[in-house]
Structure formats: C-alpha cells, structure tokens
Scaffold this active site. Structure first.
Site, PDB file in Angstrom:
ATOM      1  N   TYR A 191      -3.039 -12.171   2.944  1.00  0.00           N
ATOM      2  CA  TYR A 191      -2.716 -11.890   1.542  1.00  0.00           C
ATOM      3  C   TYR A 191      -1.520 -12.698   1.043  1.00  0.00           C
ATOM      4  O   TYR A 191      -1.684 -13.647   0.280  1.00  0.00           O
ATOM      5  CB  TYR A 191      -2.440 -10.394   1.353  1.00  0.00           C
ATOM      6  CG  TYR A 191      -3.645  -9.531   1.549  1.00  0.00           C
ATOM      7  CD1 TYR A 191      -4.546  -9.295   0.513  1.00  0.00           C
ATOM      8  CD2 TYR A 191      -3.910  -8.943   2.781  1.00  0.00           C
ATOM      9  CE1 TYR A 191      -5.668  -8.510   0.690  1.00  0.00           C
ATOM     10  CE2 TYR A 191      -5.035  -8.151   2.978  1.00  0.00           C
ATOM     11  CZ  TYR A 191      -5.908  -7.935   1.933  1.00  0.00           C
ATOM     12  OH  TYR A 191      -7.027  -7.171   2.110  1.00  0.00           O
TER      13      TYR A 191
ATOM     14  N   LYS B 128       0.817  -1.212   0.000  1.00  0.00           N
ATOM     15  CA  LYS B 128       0.000   0.000   0.000  1.00  0.00           C
ATOM     16  C   LYS B 128       0.853   1.265   0.000  1.00  0.00           C
ATOM     17  O   LYS B 128       0.386   2.341  -0.397  1.00  0.00           O
ATOM     18  CB  LYS B 128      -0.934   0.018   1.208  1.00  0.00           C
ATOM     19  CG  LYS B 128      -1.744  -1.253   1.388  1.00  0.00           C
ATOM     20  CD  LYS B 128      -2.512  -1.661   0.145  1.00  0.00           C
ATOM     21  CE  LYS B 128      -3.323  -2.928   0.392  1.00  0.00           C
ATOM     22  NZ  LYS B 128      -4.012  -3.402  -0.814  1.00  0.00           N
TER      23      LYS B 128
ATOM     24  N   TYR C 129     -12.282 -14.613   3.478  1.00  0.00           N
ATOM     25  CA  TYR C 129     -11.320 -13.533   3.701  1.00  0.00           C
ATOM     26  C   TYR C 129     -10.944 -13.471   5.184  1.00  0.00           C
ATOM     27  O   TYR C 129     -11.808 -13.476   6.065  1.00  0.00           O
ATOM     28  CB  TYR C 129     -11.920 -12.199   3.274  1.00  0.00           C
ATOM     29  CG  TYR C 129     -10.974 -11.039   3.501  1.00  0.00           C
ATOM     30  CD1 TYR C 129     -10.080 -10.652   2.512  1.00  0.00           C
ATOM     31  CD2 TYR C 129     -10.950 -10.358   4.718  1.00  0.00           C
ATOM     32  CE1 TYR C 129      -9.189  -9.611   2.728  1.00  0.00           C
ATOM     33  CE2 TYR C 129     -10.066  -9.319   4.938  1.00  0.00           C
ATOM     34  CZ  TYR C 129      -9.189  -8.955   3.945  1.00  0.00           C
ATOM     35  OH  TYR C 129      -8.303  -7.931   4.172  1.00  0.00           O
TER      36      TYR C 129
END
Length: 336
Positions: A289, A49, A263
C-alpha cells in the site's frame, strides 16, 4: 460533522503527527512534502485500519458480539490490527486469508503480518484467489451462530460506511493541525485499495468545505473501477452522516498507474520508494500500500504534476510489518 453521535471506542494514539519531509523534498526538488503519520496509530504497530476499527468495534459491542470475522490478503495489515484489538477486548478473531499472489516464499506465507496474526491467537484459514470472500465470511458466521457464538463481520479493509468514519475524523484532524500551524495544504495523496480511507478523507474534506483535493494512488484495480468504488462508499458515508449528496463524482480522483504486476506484487517503483523514504527520512513504508502510494507521489513530482512551493501531504497508512514477508523482493547483498 459531529462524529460523537456515532458509537466509538478510543484506543488509537491520536492525533498522529503531521511532519515535514525536508530531506525527501530537497532530494526530489519539487513541492514541500509533508507526511501524516498514520503508521503511528499505536495498535499492533499502527496503521490506517486502527481509525476504522474504533467505530467498527464499537458497533460490534453495541450488537452484543463476542466473535469477530474478517478477511484480507495473506499479508493483510487490516487482519493484523483487527486480530490485535479483538485480543485486547477478549474476543476471538477469525481471519480468512485470500491467496491473491500465489507466492510460495516461506517469509511471505508465514512471516510479517501472518506471524503477528498468530501471535494474537487469531485462527487463520486460507482461500484461493478469486474466492467470494464475503460469502465465505457469511458461511463461517452461520457456523459460529449454530455453535452459540455471536459473530460480527468486518469487511475487508474495514471499508464500509461505519469504518469510513475513521477517515472522516482523520480529515478533520488534518485540518485542525494545518489551521493551528498555518499550513496551507494544496494536495493530499495516499494509497487507495478497499476504498474506505479515501472515501472517508474525501467525505471529510468536502463536507468541511476545505477545498483540499485528495488523490488516491491505486494498489489493485483500474482507475475507473477504483474511483467508482470510492465514490459509492463516499456517497453512503455522507448519507450516514446526514449530509447526502455532498460528494460529487468529479471529486473522487485515483491514479492507478503504479499497481505493477498486481495486488501484493511490489513494482520496481515501489521498491525505489521504500528505499528512498528509508534512506532520506528513516520512515518505513510497506510493499503493498504505502510503498505504491509513495511511488505515485514520487513519479508525479518528477513529472511536475505538483508544483514548486506547493504543500503536499502524504498520508502514511502503515504496514511496515509486511516488509518481513518480502525480503525476496529486495536486491540486498548477503553479508559475512
């Protein structure tokens, strides 16, 4: 693609290393595995990010913002990095956390990235799973505006056409590193969730006519949904760059067979991948992730999808800080 045409701040530690994983390659006995170390971008422990935030925060500054609003899941890596750069820039960062797992474990709810969010003095607000988080951010923005603030909303994962420029840039960086070292890249693999990383990589590689295919290993939704989300964002990113129509639908590929229970829930293959990377290469992955991305990579190598002698680059998107919220997911013995 001349990215200097777009507003950008510079706080990431770039270029990140592109390194061979010789021990892991030998253990799996398939292709030559390389790793792009975007866990080393520097901000708040690093992660993918950070690249996106260089462009997003520059846009926020141009718009005169004094407050940042963003959202993510409880152990959001994106929230941590956004809170960190906001603190460095003297802005308050309001984080809206969606409880996507329902886990009641204390470490999950208060350790890992959550602890770091609070260390960066980011106000946190929790929402139940299924909340319209975009609407919740707009509602908070209206409240802050009425209080005289100038809020800027960053979407979950930093994944819009502005944030995706960070991974257009990463694609160009990978190409430069490969070209200067004589590395022929046959495949790029990474974890894909909110779509910005994959959309940026695909746009960057296709726009450079590199002929390097990108495979996103999904962490949340079914393949068709994931690929459509990535393609839409890649289209928008290419249009923003002034190269509309460059990315074709067939160039967006995702494999969503490693999501597991859902998730935020590490599957057994996720835990195996985390342990294998740690014990062969001393590289830490995360349970949401990069661990799932690596699980896909490992399984596909075992199935012969990637061939002996090929060079496969795994993009490490960071997130090891979340490990401290997931001790209960590992079957480690107690010690005396």
């Amino acid at each position: 693609m001349h990215l200097s045409r777009f507003p950008r701040l510079h706080f990431a530690h770039l270029p990140t290393p592109l390194e061979p994983l010789k021990n892991l390659s030998a253990t799996l006995g398939g292709p030559n595995i390389w790793i792009k170390r975007d866990d080393c971008t520097g901000l708040a422990g690093g992660g993918n990010k950070t690249r996106k935030l260089e462009f997003l925060m520059a846009d926020a500054v141009e718009q005169g913002a004094d407050t940042i609003i963003t959202q993510g899941a409880t152990q959001s890596n994106h929230a941590r990095q956004t809170a960190a750069i906001a603190a460095k820039m003297g802005m308050k960062c309001h984080i809206l956390l969606e409880d996507r797992t329902g886990m009641e474990d204390t470490d999950y709810n208060y350790n890992g990235n959550v602890l770091l969010d609070q260390l960066y003095d980011a106000p946190l607000k929790k929402f139940p799973a299924g909340t319209d988080m975009n609407a919740a951010m707009e509602e908070l923005a209206a409240e802050l505006k009425s209080a005289g603030k100038k809020p800027y909303i960053i979407p979950g994962g930093g994944s819009n056409h502005i944030g995706a420029l960070g991974y257009v840039n990463a694609a160009q960086e990978i190409l430069y590193q490969a070209n200067t070292s004589g590395l022929k890249i046959d495949h790029v693999v990474h974890a894909t969730g909110s779509a910005g990383t994959q959309a940026g990589l695909v746009t960057g590689f296709v726009g450079s006519n590199s002929l390097i295919p990108v495979l996103g290993v999904g962490v949340r939704v079914a393949q068709e949904i994931q690929e459509n989300n990535v393609f839409k964002l890649a289209e928008r990113t290419a249009e923003y760059l002034g190269i509309p129509g460059t990315v074709k639908r067939e160039q967006v590929k995702a494999n969503c067979n490693y999501v597991g229970e859902g998730y935020g829930f590490p599957a057994p293959s996720t835990i195996e991948a985390i342990e294998l990377f740690a014990r062969t290469e001393s590289i830490l992955l995360d349970p949401v992730y990069s661990g799932k991305g690596a699980a896909g990579l490992i399984d596909l190598i075992r199935k012969g999808h990637f061939k002996q002698g090929e060079n496969v680059v795994f993009v490490h998107t960071g997130g090891a800080q979340a490990l401290f919220g997931y001790r209960a997911s590992f079957n480690f013995p107690t010690y005396s």
